[in-house]
Design a protein around this motif. Structure first.
Motif, PDB file in Angstrom:
ATOM      1  N   SER A 161       0.851  -1.190   0.000  1.00  0.00           N
ATOM      2  CA  SER A 161       0.000   0.000   0.000  1.00  0.00           C
ATOM      3  C   SER A 161       0.883   1.236   0.000  1.00  0.00           C
ATOM      4  CB  SER A 161      -0.914   0.031   1.242  1.00  0.00           C
ATOM      5  OG  SER A 161      -1.693  -1.153   1.326  1.00  0.00           O
ATOM      6  N   ALA A 176      -0.994   9.276  -9.470  1.00  0.00           N
ATOM      7  CA  ALA A 176      -1.541   7.932  -9.243  1.00  0.00           C
ATOM      8  C   ALA A 176      -1.338   7.025 -10.446  1.00  0.00           C
ATOM      9  CB  ALA A 176      -3.027   8.029  -8.890  1.00  0.00           C
ATOM     10  N   ARG A 209       0.853   3.488 -10.503  1.00  0.00           N
ATOM     11  CA  ARG A 209       0.244   2.209 -10.925  1.00  0.00           C
ATOM     12  C   ARG A 209       1.044   1.592 -12.064  1.00  0.00           C
ATOM     13  NH1 ARG A 209      -4.625   5.314 -11.023  1.00  0.00           N
ATOM     14  NH2 ARG A 209      -5.900   5.047  -9.129  1.00  0.00           N
ATOM     15  N   SER A 244      -4.840  -3.480  -9.269  1.00  0.00           N
ATOM     16  CA  SER A 244      -4.663  -2.645  -8.090  1.00  0.00           C
ATOM     17  C   SER A 244      -6.015  -2.136  -7.631  1.00  0.00           C
ATOM     18  CB  SER A 244      -3.725  -1.458  -8.376  1.00  0.00           C
ATOM     19  OG  SER A 244      -4.322  -0.559  -9.293  1.00  0.00           O
ATOM     20  N   SER A 281      -7.728   1.354  -5.413  1.00  0.00           N
ATOM     21  CA  SER A 281      -7.435   2.685  -4.889  1.00  0.00           C
ATOM     22  C   SER A 281      -8.583   3.199  -4.042  1.00  0.00           C
ATOM     23  CB  SER A 281      -7.183   3.670  -6.042  1.00  0.00           C
ATOM     24  OG  SER A 281      -6.123   3.238  -6.866  1.00  0.00           O
ATOM     25  N   SER A 326      -9.713   6.977  -1.981  1.00  0.00           N
ATOM     26  CA  SER A 326      -9.387   8.390  -1.901  1.00  0.00           C
ATOM     27  C   SER A 326      -9.486   8.874  -0.468  1.00  0.00           C
ATOM     28  CB  SER A 326     -10.348   9.193  -2.791  1.00  0.00           C
ATOM     29  OG  SER A 326     -10.059  10.565  -2.723  1.00  0.00           O
ATOM     30  N   LEU A 381      -4.405   9.382  -2.907  1.00  0.00           N
ATOM     31  CA  LEU A 381      -4.974   8.052  -3.123  1.00  0.00           C
ATOM     32  C   LEU A 381      -4.112   7.033  -2.407  1.00  0.00           C
ATOM     33  CD1 LEU A 381      -5.940   8.009  -6.923  1.00  0.00           C
ATOM     34  CD2 LEU A 381      -7.450   8.342  -4.966  1.00  0.00           C
ATOM     35  N   ARG A 382      -4.764   6.043  -1.842  1.00  0.00           N
ATOM     36  CA  ARG A 382      -4.055   4.871  -1.308  1.00  0.00           C
ATOM     37  C   ARG A 382      -4.161   3.786  -2.373  1.00  0.00           C
ATOM     38  NH1 ARG A 382      -3.638   1.888   4.125  1.00  0.00           N
ATOM     39  NH2 ARG A 382      -3.748  -0.315   3.561  1.00  0.00           N
ATOM     40  N   ILE A 383      -3.039   3.420  -2.961  1.00  0.00           N
ATOM     41  CA  ILE A 383      -3.003   2.403  -4.018  1.00  0.00           C
ATOM     42  C   ILE A 383      -2.499   1.101  -3.417  1.00  0.00           C
ATOM     43  CG2 ILE A 383      -1.996   1.742  -6.234  1.00  0.00           C
ATOM     44  CD1 ILE A 383      -1.749   4.711  -6.877  1.00  0.00           C
TER      45      ILE A 383
END
Length: 373
Positions: free
Chosen positions: A141, A149, A153, A171, A173, A175, A202-204
């Motif tokens: 993460s 973003a 990715r 993946s 994501s 927000s 964003l959390r990817i």
């Protein structure tokens, strides 16, 4: 001007294919002679390292030998320049030739020695014969500004993260809003030093196999705009990909054992082979393992193989195979020479990807100690 790949980078890429953790315990893999801290103009691939291979490498100004079988397997009591393995070690050091061994980890790896043999023998639906290792998998993460973003990715996907079955670049994501306070000496991507900042992020998340984790993280950090990258890698409870020794598959159509022996001899370019079991037995399901396959006889029988193709079968193990109804073809340990063109192809591909001009050659020295009369 030509560009040469560094020894460290070449081996890093090789170990992404055949990670050391796949190897058997006490297998003498890795760097055995010399140093990888140099630029590589020429690399040689060989099955074994004998004195004739070292001489060939010296004549061809080789910087690194990549071998399947380790040069030093048992501890050396001495390193003499006039006899034994000491002669080979001395020649390699004298000519600044590094020696790296990729052994049982290459046997087990996807696309490694056993897959090469299965493909050469024309086996369909090939799968692992004896599972030996399940690779841990991590959920990576990372928090990234919305503007970057897509780049993150792309970078982690190209590095191997997010592969699930037949899908790549997988993946997820979410927000949110990130907060941070840059202290004195910081160089923030957004905001000012000494003031609490808030920004949309964003959390990817993506799954990463353990052997790629360091590479994925390094490339992610390099591409990330932040001075300090916030990320975490958490082990996933379910195990990842399964690896193992040998392969088992099926022939396009059944053959009699004696006819199949002839085909194996021709396909593998052998001078001869040893056959165990009834000549007229129908053969359809085939197990194969390079090297010493004595321990695989019960696995081959349990998995429904009609024949096991391997090398170095012991006399009494051959009796065991007969008693359990499994035919065996002892094609010799040297069938693992299939790794030479396979490894050469892989190295050329990664050298091209790195934008380098390093040359990769195959040793032409004869290392098979056996002759048939």
């Amino acid at each position: 001007m030509p560009k040469w790949i560094s020894g460290e980078r070449l081996i890093q890429r090789l170990e992404e294919w055949a990670p050391k953790k796949l190897a058997y315990d006490n297998d003498k893999i890795g760097l055995l002679v010399g140093s990888l801290h140099k630029q590589l103009k020429r690399v040689m691939v060989t099955l074994d390292i004998l004195e004739n291979v070292a001489d060939e490498a010296a004549r061809q100004n080789i910087d690194l030998i990549i071998a399947h079988h380790p040069l030093i397997f048992h501890p050396l009591k001495n390193v003499r320049s006039d006899e034994g393995q000491g002669k080979i070690v001395t020649k390699c050091i004298k000519h600044d030739i590094a020696v790296y061994a990729v052994h049982t980890n290459l046997d087990i790896a996807d696309g490694g020695v056993n897959d090469m043999l299965a493909e050469q023998l024309g086996l369909d639906q090939a799968e692992i014969l004896q599972p030996t290792y399940q690779e841990p998998i991590y959920q990576l993460s990372v928090y990234v500004p919305e503007s970057h973003a897509d780049l993150i990715r792309k970078v982690i996907g190209e590095a191997g993260a997010g592969k699930i079955g037949n899908y790549d670049y997988c993946s997820f994501s979410t927000s949110g809003e990130g907060a941070f306070l840059p202290r004195s000496g910081a160089d923030p991507y957004a905001g000012r030093t000494g003031r609490l900042e808030q920004t949309r992020e964003l959390r990817i998340e993506a799954l990463v196999p353990e052997h790629l984790l360091r590479t994925v993280i390094a490339k992610m950090v390099k591409a990330h705009p932040y001075e300090e990258v916030a990320y975490q890698a958490v082990p996933v409870k379910d195990a990842g990909k399964t690896y193992g020794l040998g392969r088992i598959g099926v022939l396009p159509e059944p053959l009699q054992f004696n006819e199949y022996c002839r085909i194996v001899k021709e396909t593998l370019g052998l001078d001869g082979l040893r056959a165990i079991g009834p000549e007229k037995k129908p053969v359809r399901t085939v197990a194969v393992s390079g090297g010493d396959g004595n321990s695989l006889i019960p696995y081959a029988k349990q998995r429904g193989a009609d024949v096991l193709i391997t090398g170095d079968i012991y006399y009494h193990t051959a009796h065991d195979a007969l008693l359990c109804g499994l035919n065996v073809i002892d094609a010799g340990h040297h069938i693992e020479a299939v790794m030479k063109p396979g490894v050469q192809k892989f190295l050329k591909q990664i050298i091209a990807q790195e934008g380098c001009d390093t040359e990769v050659v195959i040793s032409e020295s004869v290392t098979n100690p056996f002759r048939f009369y």
